[in-house]
Design an enzyme around this catalytic site. Structure first.
Site, PDB file in Angstrom:
ATOM      1  N   ASP A  67      30.654  35.643  43.999  1.00  0.00           N
ATOM      2  CA  ASP A  67      31.262  34.310  44.033  1.00  0.00           C
ATOM      3  C   ASP A  67      30.545  33.369  44.997  1.00  0.00           C
ATOM      4  O   ASP A  67      29.689  33.802  45.782  1.00  0.00           O
ATOM      5  CB  ASP A  67      32.761  34.406  44.368  1.00  0.00           C
ATOM      6  CG  ASP A  67      33.060  35.351  45.530  1.00  0.00           C
ATOM      7  OD1 ASP A  67      32.117  35.738  46.242  1.00  0.00           O
ATOM      8  OD2 ASP A  67      34.239  35.697  45.718  1.00  0.00           O
ATOM      9  N   ASN A 136      46.053  40.266  49.493  1.00  0.00           N
ATOM     10  CA  ASN A 136      46.981  40.027  48.366  1.00  0.00           C
ATOM     11  C   ASN A 136      46.508  40.727  47.086  1.00  0.00           C
ATOM     12  O   ASN A 136      47.047  40.483  46.014  1.00  0.00           O
ATOM     13  CB  ASN A 136      47.135  38.520  48.120  1.00  0.00           C
ATOM     14  CG  ASN A 136      45.826  37.853  47.718  1.00  0.00           C
ATOM     15  OD1 ASN A 136      44.801  38.529  47.581  1.00  0.00           O
ATOM     16  ND2 ASN A 136      45.854  36.551  47.528  1.00  0.00           N
ATOM     17  N   GLU A 143      42.374  35.452  42.296  1.00  0.00           N
ATOM     18  CA  GLU A 143      43.613  35.530  43.073  1.00  0.00           C
ATOM     19  C   GLU A 143      44.749  36.017  42.160  1.00  0.00           C
ATOM     20  O   GLU A 143      44.583  36.060  40.929  1.00  0.00           O
ATOM     21  CB  GLU A 143      43.954  34.137  43.624  1.00  0.00           C
ATOM     22  CG  GLU A 143      42.929  33.572  44.599  1.00  0.00           C
ATOM     23  CD  GLU A 143      42.980  34.213  45.989  1.00  0.00           C
ATOM     24  OE1 GLU A 143      43.775  35.152  46.207  1.00  0.00           O
ATOM     25  OE2 GLU A 143      42.200  33.764  46.856  1.00  0.00           O
TER      26      GLU A 143
END
Ligand code: PGA
Length: 253
Positions: A67, A136, A143
């Protein structure tokens, strides 16, 4: 899934370096997917040592990073370009033309993302993808809520990520709001994935990834479907695993 639990971060880094070094030795023209973040730093330090002391040859490998922030130039000290060159590529003999990191300054981001997918394919696919994991359960910038079939694309960064990053920028207007990231599907196409999780900030994410249901709300859980997923965790990250002795975990001697 092959899961190995180690006493600490240094031991994970040793093992990860062994795996990546072995991959490059066995197949000098390997296609390797690299990750940024604090977790792989110990691995990169060891790869640099293996190059300097044992002549580990990076000249034929092709690399693809996961990324990059949109809007940051490669020489910005918060860009992932900068990170990769500073922490690994500048210190080994990679061939620059074989290094691929998403271009945060691309004029046409969608066209760039399609090109990135095509380049991976033309290179023969990724042999070994190195992965960190977010607290997370994110992988790369996928995400919670990211499609488990997603490909390389632009993603809006979460409010939490924006807040976490703000301290690295003098001017709040400079904090990137978007990133280009390989998709979950892109990552799953790699022949092997090597996921590293260290410290108590990762305990819940590792528990969900190894023992929870597969869900887009914890994108890392998709590794349960991968045929060659190798997961290295330390005691802190493994602390709440219930099936520690039942799902292929090996304890190092
Ligand atoms: P970290 O980040 O290695 O800095 O903990 C991992 C990630 O967010 O993927």
């Amino acid at each position: 899934m092959l899961v190995e639990v180690f006493p600490d971060y240094e031991a994970i880094s040793d093992r990860a370096a062994e795996i990546v070094t072995d991959q490059i030795r066995r197949k000098p023209d390997s296609v390797i997917g690299f990750a940024t973040g604090s977790t792989p730093l110990g691995l990169y330090k060891r790869l640099i040592q293996n190059h300097a002391k044992h002549g580990l040859d990076f000249s034929k490998i092709t690399t693809f990073n996961l990324d990059e922030y949109v809007g940051l130039s490669p020489d910005h000290d918060q860009s992932y370009h900068y990170f990769m060159w500073k922490n690994l590529f500048d210190h080994v003999n990679v061939t620059p033309a074989r290094v691929h990191i998403p271009q945060g300054m691309a004029d046409d981001v969608d066209a760039f993302c399609e090109w990135y997918e095509r380049r991976i394919e033309q290179a023969g696919g990724i042999d070994l993808q190195i992965l960190g994991i977010g607290g997370n359960g994110h992988i790369a910038f996928n995400e919670p809520g990211s499609s488990l079939g997603s490909r390389t694309r632009i993603k809006t960064l979460t409010q939490k990520t924006l807040e976490d990053n703000a301290r690295f920028f003098d001017d709040p207007a400079e904090v990137p709001r978007y990133a280009i990231t390989m998709g979950v599907g892109t990552i799953m196409d790699a022949r092997k994935v090597l996921l590293l999780g260290s410290g108590s900030g990762k305990t819940a994410a590792i528990k969900a990834t190894l023992e929870g249901p597969i869900t887009a709300m914890v994108p890392a859980t998709i590794v349960q479907l991968h045929r060659h997923a190798h997961i290295l965790v330390d005691e802190a990250a493994a602390a709440t695993l219930e099936y520690r002795h039942h799902h292929g975990i090996t304890e190092p001697k």
